[in-house]
Design an enzyme around this catalytic site. Structure first.
Site, mmCIF file in Angstrom:
data_model
loop_
_atom_site.group_PDB
_atom_site.id
_atom_site.type_symbol
_atom_site.label_atom_id
_atom_site.label_comp_id
_atom_site.label_asym_id
_atom_site.label_seq_id
_atom_site.Cartn_x
_atom_site.Cartn_y
_atom_site.Cartn_z
ATOM 1 C CD1 TRP A 1 2.779 3.006 2.292
ATOM 2 C CD2 TRP A 1 1.247 3.707 0.826
ATOM 3 N NE1 TRP A 1 2.509 4.323 2.565
ATOM 4 C CE2 TRP A 1 1.576 4.785 1.687
ATOM 5 C CE3 TRP A 1 0.303 3.926 -0.188
ATOM 6 C CZ2 TRP A 1 0.990 6.048 1.557
ATOM 7 C CZ3 TRP A 1 -0.274 5.181 -0.302
ATOM 8 C CH2 TRP A 1 0.073 6.232 0.567
ATOM 9 C CG HIS B 1 -0.172 4.194 5.802
ATOM 10 N ND1 HIS B 1 -0.435 5.129 4.837
ATOM 11 C CD2 HIS B 1 -1.239 3.334 5.747
ATOM 12 C CE1 HIS B 1 -1.578 4.857 4.237
ATOM 13 N NE2 HIS B 1 -2.079 3.781 4.757
ATOM 14 N NE ARG C 1 5.436 2.089 4.369
ATOM 15 C CZ ARG C 1 5.520 3.405 4.309
ATOM 16 N NH1 ARG C 1 6.478 3.966 3.597
ATOM 17 N NH2 ARG C 1 4.646 4.157 4.950
ATOM 18 C CD GLN D 1 4.015 5.419 9.028
ATOM 19 O OE1 GLN D 1 2.789 5.389 9.169
ATOM 20 N NE2 GLN D 1 4.599 5.691 7.873
ATOM 21 C CB VAL E 1 -3.389 15.146 3.199
ATOM 22 C CG1 VAL E 1 -3.478 14.497 4.561
ATOM 23 C CG2 VAL E 1 -2.175 14.679 2.428
ATOM 24 C CB ALA F 1 -3.575 13.687 9.116
HETATM 25 N N1 PHE Z 1 0.792 7.610 5.744
HETATM 26 C C1 PHE Z 1 1.793 8.335 5.069
HETATM 27 C C2 PHE Z 1 2.998 7.427 4.845
HETATM 28 O O1 PHE Z 1 3.098 6.413 5.414
HETATM 29 C C3 PHE Z 1 2.254 9.539 5.846
HETATM 30 C C4 PHE Z 1 1.169 10.575 6.005
HETATM 31 C C5 PHE Z 1 0.324 10.504 7.100
HETATM 32 C C6 PHE Z 1 1.018 11.585 5.091
HETATM 33 C C7 PHE Z 1 -0.657 11.489 7.268
HETATM 34 C C8 PHE Z 1 0.042 12.539 5.240
HETATM 35 C C9 PHE Z 1 -0.773 12.493 6.345
HETATM 36 O O2 PHE Z 1 3.870 7.733 4.049
#
Ligand code: PHE
Length: 351
Positions: free
Chosen positions: A160, A180, A206, A220, A263, A319
């Site tokens: 990011w 995010h 970003r 998002q 995750v 998630a």
């Molecule tokens: N936060 C991640 C992104 O911005 C997306 C994501 C959210 C992935 C939750 C896994 C679980 O790319």
């Protein structure tokens, strides 16, 4: 002057005819003076001559003259009235509002296509039991990174390109524009108990080069479900359900393995490219892969479950984080994400 009774009729005809062709105030006034004028009016003269008439016709003559005078006065009043009415009528015509003219259109505003799409996504998740909550756009690095298992100097921070807030605390930058909506996983878990089912929409930022599918500001929707016995199949079922609600049954979706520190396991979900339908090696939108990624997802890392104070041997969760602009691109077949934020009404008013 002696005038016999029959000639009153001829006089009357003459007077009425003259009155008939008098068509404005001045002509009518001239007519009045000529016929009924106190000094030299023709009728006035006749009335004055009554005395001079021979005894035997005087009464008839006087009655006839008075009748003639009354008839002309009535005709004069009628003529004046007709003229007033005609004047009003032409004023009404000249100054009338034409109610059949088309009205002037007031431009009606509407919701931005990304807002519309976001609301439709939230509604689809609401049907599946997800409550909507929100979190801050200016976020602590702690929630954006550390609490999501991305410590400082961890290479995953490079995933990011962060826009930092230029405020130093203990010599360090600790605030940023969230990259995010994932920090809300921890924020929600901190303040609630399982079972949890929430979606968290919002803007993210970003610092990256823009192209047809990337913008430096994006919207998002984070999803989080934590409960006893939540499994990967629940995640897939939920996302399939979402895709069907938004895109219909004929759109195809695919899951790929992927990596996100928060995750385990992690996946990405993609939808078949609506522009080239998988056939275009040079497709700007899917880059020839035939698929457009719309979200990252996975099972919430047990460490995060533990950090939230839950027993990770009892509670599990999934998630996901979805790019709403990507979803909007797909549902309307828009070929470039950058259209959304250029504020060109020719584009925006199509939705
Ligand atoms: N936060 C991640 C992104 O911005 C997306 C994501 C959210 C992935 C939750 C896994 C679980 O790319």
């Amino acid at each position: 002057m002696t005038t016999s009774a029959p000639s009153f009729r001829a006089l009357k005809d003459e007077a009425l005819q003259a009155l008939h062709s008098a068509n404005d105030d001045a002509a009518i006034e001239a007519w009045r003076i000529e016929w009924l004028g106190r000094q030299d009016g023709r009728i006035t003269a006749i009335l004055r001559s009554v005395r001079e008439q021979p005894q035997e016709v005087r009464a008839t003559f006087g009655a006839g003259a008075n009748e003639l005078k009354a008839a002309l006065e009535t005709a004069l009043e009628g003529k004046r009235e007709a003229l007033r009415r005609a004047a009003l009528q032409s004023l009404a015509t000249a100054e009338a509002l034409d109610v059949t003219l088309p009205g002037r259109k007031r431009p009606l505003g509407r919701l931005h296509p990304v807002t519309q799409t976001m609301r439709d996504c939230l509604a689809a998740f609401a049907e599946m039991g997800f409550r909507t909550v929100e979190g801050p756009e200016v976020e602590w690095a702690y929630y954006n990174f550390d609490a999501a298992r991305i410590p400082e100097d961890h290479p995953a921070r490079d995933m990011w390109d962060t826009i930092w807030v230029d405020t130093f605390i203990d010599g360090q930058r600790k605030m940023l524009l969230r990259t995010h909506t994932t920090p809300n996983q921890v924020r929600v878990m901190e303040r609630s108990e399982p079972p949890i089912r929430v979606v968290v929409p919002g803007k993210c930022y970003r610092q990256e080069a823009t192209d047809a599918t990337h913008e430096w500001m994006l919207t998002q929707i984070e999803g989080l479900a934590v409960d006893e016995g939540v499994r990967m199949s629940d995640l897939k079922g939920t996302l399939y359900g979402f895709a069907r609600r938004l895109f219909g049954n004929d759109r195809r979706i695919i899951f790929h393995h992927s990596y996100f520190p928060f995750v385990e396991p992690g996946v990405e979900m993609a939808i078949d490219c609506f522009i080239c339908r998988g056939a275009g090696a040079e497709c700007r939108t899917c880059h020839g892969t035939g698929w457009i990624e719309i979200l990252g997802a996975g099972m919430v890392h047990p460490e995060i479950i533990e950090n939230a104070g839950y027993d990770s041997s009892r509670y599990t969760g999934f998630a996901f984080g979805m790019g709403v602009e990507r979803v909007a691109l797909l549902r309307w077949g828009i070929e470039d994400i950058r259209h959304f934020y250029q504020n060109d009404l020719r584009f925006l008013s199509q939705f």
